[in-house]
Design a protein around this motif. Structure first.
Motif, PDB file in Angstrom:
ATOM      1  N   TYR A 254       0.845  -1.192   0.000  1.00  0.00           N
ATOM      2  CA  TYR A 254       0.000   0.000   0.000  1.00  0.00           C
ATOM      3  C   TYR A 254       0.876   1.236   0.000  1.00  0.00           C
ATOM      4  N   SER A 255       0.404   2.221  -0.702  1.00  0.00           N
ATOM      5  CA  SER A 255       1.087   3.511  -0.611  1.00  0.00           C
ATOM      6  C   SER A 255       0.011   4.581  -0.703  1.00  0.00           C
ATOM      7  N   TRP A 256       0.370   5.733  -0.195  1.00  0.00           N
ATOM      8  CA  TRP A 256      -0.600   6.824  -0.124  1.00  0.00           C
ATOM      9  C   TRP A 256      -0.034   8.053  -0.812  1.00  0.00           C
ATOM     10  N   THR A 257      -0.918   8.755  -1.497  1.00  0.00           N
ATOM     11  CA  THR A 257      -0.530  10.055  -2.049  1.00  0.00           C
ATOM     12  C   THR A 257      -1.612  11.063  -1.704  1.00  0.00           C
ATOM     13  N   LYS A 265       5.068   9.930  -2.346  1.00  0.00           N
ATOM     14  CA  LYS A 265       4.446   8.943  -1.468  1.00  0.00           C
ATOM     15  C   LYS A 265       4.497   9.437  -0.035  1.00  0.00           C
ATOM     16  N   THR A 289      -5.161   9.319  -1.752  1.00  0.00           N
ATOM     17  CA  THR A 289      -5.353   8.168  -2.617  1.00  0.00           C
ATOM     18  C   THR A 289      -4.576   6.998  -2.044  1.00  0.00           C
ATOM     19  N   CYS A 290      -5.273   5.895  -1.890  1.00  0.00           N
ATOM     20  CA  CYS A 290      -4.602   4.669  -1.462  1.00  0.00           C
ATOM     21  C   CYS A 290      -4.335   3.847  -2.706  1.00  0.00           C
ATOM     22  N   HIS A 291      -3.082   3.454  -2.866  1.00  0.00           N
ATOM     23  CA  HIS A 291      -2.701   2.608  -3.992  1.00  0.00           C
ATOM     24  C   HIS A 291      -2.376   1.234  -3.436  1.00  0.00           C
ATOM     25  N   SER A 293      -0.940  -2.396  -4.675  1.00  0.00           N
ATOM     26  CA  SER A 293      -0.352  -3.009  -5.861  1.00  0.00           C
ATOM     27  C   SER A 293       0.397  -4.264  -5.474  1.00  0.00           C
ATOM     28  N   LYS A 298      -2.499  -3.215 -10.025  1.00  0.00           N
ATOM     29  CA  LYS A 298      -2.707  -2.240  -8.967  1.00  0.00           C
ATOM     30  C   LYS A 298      -4.078  -1.598  -9.109  1.00  0.00           C
ATOM     31  N   PHE A 300      -6.512   1.762  -7.111  1.00  0.00           N
ATOM     32  CA  PHE A 300      -6.426   2.861  -6.171  1.00  0.00           C
ATOM     33  C   PHE A 300      -7.820   3.352  -5.855  1.00  0.00           C
TER      34      PHE A 300
END
Ligand SMILES: *[C@@H]1O[C@H](CO)[C@@H](O)[C@H](O)[C@H]1NC(C)=O
Ligand SMILES: *[C@@H]1O[C@H](CO)[C@@H](O)[C@H](O)[C@H]1NC(C)=O
Ligand SMILES: *[C@@H]1O[C@H](CO)[C@@H](O)[C@H](O)[C@H]1NC(C)=O
Ligand SMILES: *[C@@H]1O[C@H](CO)[C@@H](O)[C@H](O)[C@H]1NC(C)=O
Ligand SMILES: *[C@@H]1O[C@H](CO)[C@@H](O)[C@H](O)[C@H]1NC(C)=O
Ligand SMILES: *[C@@H]1O[C@H](CO)[C@@H](O)[C@H](O)[C@H]1NC(C)=O
Ligand SMILES: *[C@@H]1O[C@H](CO)[C@@H](O)[C@H](O)[C@H]1NC(C)=O
Ligand SMILES: *[C@@H]1O[C@H](CO)[C@@H](O)[C@H](O)[C@H]1NC(C)=O
Ligand SMILES: *[C@@H]1O[C@H](CO)[C@@H](O)[C@H](O)[C@H]1NC(C)=O
Ligand SMILES: *[C@@H]1O[C@H](CO)[C@@H](O)[C@H](O)[C@H]1NC(C)=O
Ligand SMILES: *[C@@H]1O[C@H](CO)[C@@H](O)[C@H](O)[C@H]1NC(C)=O
Ligand SMILES: *[C@@H]1O[C@H](CO)[C@@H](O)[C@H](O)[C@H]1NC(C)=O
Length: 655
Positions: A254-257, A265, A289-291, A293, A298, A300
């Protein structure tokens, strides 16, 4: 090879078996016990071959192992301790006395359970991907006979495929069976295996089954949906968290922007799905935004964070926050981060100043729009514009009267105009009007103009006589905020002269005046006005008058018109002089007559009374004297024009 062996064996016998024609004769009196055998490779065998015939000459076994010579017996045993010839085909033969020879083949099946059974994915290793077709292979080693082999595939405990083989080879072989599979997600929970079974028929040993190991494999699939993530609203200062979860194998990363910096990130809890904000501020407002992948794909999803009681902010600090700068002056503003920054620089419209300080020696741009831009960790990109006011004090401020020159007239409207030249910015201008030191009006401008402009403002005045000599001024002020410099330019004063029309003092000049015949009357005409009015009497020239300044002495009745004239107007009052007869002597005579009559009556009554009573010695003379002052009362009977005393003292009373 077999034939060679056979030839060699047969050499010892005069009779050739194969030449005898058909290998077996229905009538060949040979009995085999047992009739057939299924033997594990290497096991021992023992078969009793006997004959029911009585005229036999001899019997024997022909086999690559355990063969016997022709014996003169009615049974012969084929015995092998260790049967290790896969292709062995023992034959029991009988020679009769008539030379007839017959034989019976003994069917023996050698078997060998598989050395190993193993299952593995074909030409693949590692996890499988959902939706892709793969081949599993079951390897069975060293099994015989092949035609008895049954391979069963299991998915869990359920049979999905059964395979048999039709090759008649008797020697042990390695074989394999394949199974095509298309795994679906979560099928890594499912176990595949294969089983090898030798189906040796009713005579055979109990079905011997050998199972492969169970095959586990991971099924990979891409994340498809983001769950849990919801818009949140939180009070300023409170903590909040965004929880993002998704399916997918391997477990998604998970990554967030943040919307302001889609390429940066955000730090979150060790790549986990949870983004926590300890203390929400306006900086946290926005879309996150949660990504999710993994190696296969992936997805989001966006969640909005609203912070109650806070405005979105950009953590850039400008020092100073706003500037007011005179056109052509130097300026220097620096820009600081209040949190971890990745990049920070200035822009002035299209131009990028790659520095945290923006300075100009001579600011010559009316419409400059400088701003500091930065990219912050955890916040993203944002910018803060510098509030800049470029000003210029006016070249001149002047006041004038519009469409008029010379003195003004009371009660008339005039327009004063204030001309301000070359001032900027217009929206900061305040035009103030003064009469003497008294503020009259303040004018501000809503029109925005950053570049210098000429401004005219007008003021409507309606001067009164008191305003004569008043000084009007207008002042241009640049209101540049509390910390801005104060700049005011005041015009030269404009003095005005106010003329007003003549006003005749009516209290000194009644419209109707009585005059006694023979006595002169003075009419006083006074008028106020600016400029000082000229007084002129208009009357019938035939009248007998004497004029001195505004005073007119009249002797006769008539209309006398006093006119007061100045450049503003002419005003007049017409005085009507009426002739009054003098009734005072008549009244005085009447009073005297009445006194005499009353006196006579009184004397007459007294004399009668005196004769009757013979009393008193009153003096009639005294009573007559006391009545005399009553004659003076008539003095007040005249109009407000005083009667000359000399007139009253003259006893010219006529009846
Ligand atoms: C073989 O069979 C014959 C005839 O049935 C019998 O007489 C004989 O005893 C058998 N031999 C053995 C060793 O069983
Ligand atoms: C059978 O023969 C094989 C090979 O000739 C040998 O390896 C094996 O030990 C023998 N078995 C017995 C029980 O004699
Ligand atoms: C397979 O095993 C499950 C339990 O593990 C059982 O409920 C099911 O009946 C079995 N199916 C077959 C075909 O044996
Ligand atoms: C049977 O198997 C053997 C050994 O694998 C092979 O040589 C032979 O060709 C096969 N025969 C048939 C009919 O498949
Ligand atoms: C986030 O969502 C997952 C999946 O539903 C859940 O197991 C976890 O407890 C949640 N975490 C928080 C902090 O809500
Ligand atoms: C955030 O997302 C909402 C819709 O979910 C959208 O209306 C809004 O414009 C977005 N705001 C920003 C700053 O991207
Ligand atoms: C501003 O950013 C720099 C890195 O560019 C950092 O070293 C500094 O600590 C930041 N200032 C604050 C107040 O966080
Ligand atoms: C500013 O300068 C730094 C190094 O001096 C460079 O890394 C950065 O990319 C520059 N930024 C811009 C916007 O030119
Ligand atoms: C104009 O502004 C001044 C202060 O700058 C104030 O004293 C004055 O009363 C104002 N006059 C009017 C007419 O608003
Ligand atoms: C008019 O005359 C009266 C009497 O002399 C005087 O009291 C008054 O002030 C005068 N009015 C004006 C306006 O001059
Ligand atoms: C006119 O009469 C008034 C009042 O009687 C007097 O004060 C004034 O001096 C006179 N003016 C002239 C010019 O005689
Ligand atoms: C008084 O004189 C003025 C100026 O000469 C004149 O305009 C006005 O009509 C006259 N008034 C009367 C009632 O005659």
């Amino acid at each position: 090879m077999c034939e060679i062996i056979f030839s060699r064996i047969f050499l010892g016998f005069p009779l050739l078996l194969w030449i005898a024609g058909g290998p077996t004769h229905a009538a060949c009196p040979i009995e085999l016990n047992p009739l057939t055998l299924v033997v594990r490779y290497g096991d021992s065998v023992s078969v009793n071959c006997s004959t029911t015939s009585i005229d036999y000459e001899g019997m024997g076994w022909e086999a690559t192992l355990g063969g016997t010579a022709l014996k003169e017996v009615n049974y012969v045993i084929w015995n092998v301790e260790n049967l290790t010839d896969w292709t062995i085909q023992p034959v029991c033969y009988l020679t009769q006395k008539d030379g007839e020879q017959c034989l019976k083949k003994f069917p023996v099946i050698l078997y060998k359970t598989p050395g190993s059974v193993s299952v593995s994915p074909q030409s693949h290793s590692g996890p499988m991907v959902e939706g892709t077709e793969y081949q599993l292979q079951c390897d069975i080693q060293n099994v015989a006979p092949l035609r008895s082999l049954v391979v069963k595939w299991y998915k869990g405990n359920e049979t999905v495929k059964t395979e048999t083989f039709h090759n008649s080879t008797r020697i042990p072989v390695d074989v394999f069976s394949t199974l095509n599979i298309t795994p679906r997600r979560f099928e890594d929970e499912v176990k595949y295996r294969c089983e090898a079974e030798l189906d040796l028929g009713p005579k055979g040993p109990l079905a011997s089954v050998l199972s492969s190991q169970t095959l586990h494999f991971a099924v990979y699939f891409p994340p498809q949906n983001i769950l849990e993530l919801r818009d949140t609203e939180v009070d300023v200062g409170s903590p909040t968290g965004l929880n993002c979860s998704s399916d997918g194998n391997p477990r998604p990363e998970y990554s967030w922007t943040y919307h302001r910096a889609p390429n940066v990130k955000l730090r979150n809890n060790d790549g986990g799905s949870l983004l926590t904000i300890e203390q929400t501020t306006g900086e946290n407002i926005g879309n996150y935004t949660c990504h999710a992948s993994n190696t296969l794909g992936k997805v989001f999803k966006i969640a909005r964070v609203s912070v109650r009681g806070a405005e979105p902010v950009c953590p850039i600090k400008l020092i100073p926050e706003s500037v007011v700068v005179k056109y052509g002056s130097p300026i220097s503003v620096s820009c600081r981060n209040t949190t971890s920054v990745e990049e920070i620089y200035w822009t002035t419209g299209p131009e990028v100043v790659n520095d945290t300080t923006w300075s100009v020696l001579e600011l010559l741009d009316w419409d400059i729009r400088p701003g500091c831009k930065a990219t912050f960790q955890g916040i993203g990109r944002c910018s803060k514009p510098l509030h800049i006011t470029v000003y210029k004090t006016p070249d001149s401020v002047s006041i004038s009267v519009l469409r008029h020159s010379g003195p003004m007239v009371e009660g008339t409207k005039y327009q004063l105009q204030c001309d301000i030249q070359n001032i900027a910015p217009l929206q900061n201008l305040v035009v103030k009007w003064y009469k003497g030191n008294e503020p009259l009006d303040n004018v501000t401008y809503n029109t925005v103009s950053k570049t210098p402009v000429d401004v005219s403002d007008t003021l409507m005045i309606s001067p009164s006589r008191d305003d004569d000599g008043a000084q009007y001024r207008c002042r241009a002020e640049l209101d540049l905020g509390p910390e801005g410099p104060q700049h005011t330019v005041t015009s030269e004063p404009l003095s005005i002269t106010v003329h007003y029309k003549p006003c005749i003092n009516a209290s000194r000049l009644p419209v109707r005046i009585p005059v006694f015949r023979g006595y002169p009357e003075e009419l006083v005409c006074e008028a106020e006005g600016y400029p000082q009015p000229r007084i002129k009497w208009v009357y019938d020239p035939a009248k007998h008058v004497s004029e001195a300044g505004g005073n007119l002495t009249v002797f006769e009745a008539g209309l006398y018109n006093c006119t007061a004239t100045n450049i503003v107007e002419t005003s007049f009052i017409v005085v009507e002089v009426v002739l009054n007869e003098d009734y005072l002597p008549l009244i005085a005579g009447f009073v005297a007559f009445m006194v005499v009559v009353i006196s006579v009556i009184f004397v007459f009554i007294y004399s009668i009374y005196y004769k009757n009573t013979k009393m008193g010695r009153y003096s009639l003379k005294k009573a007559k004297l006391s009545s005399t002052p009553n004659g003076n009362v008539a003095q007040n009977g005249g109009r407000d024009t005083p009667l000359p005393m000399t007139k009253l003292s003259q006893p010219n009373i006529n009846f």
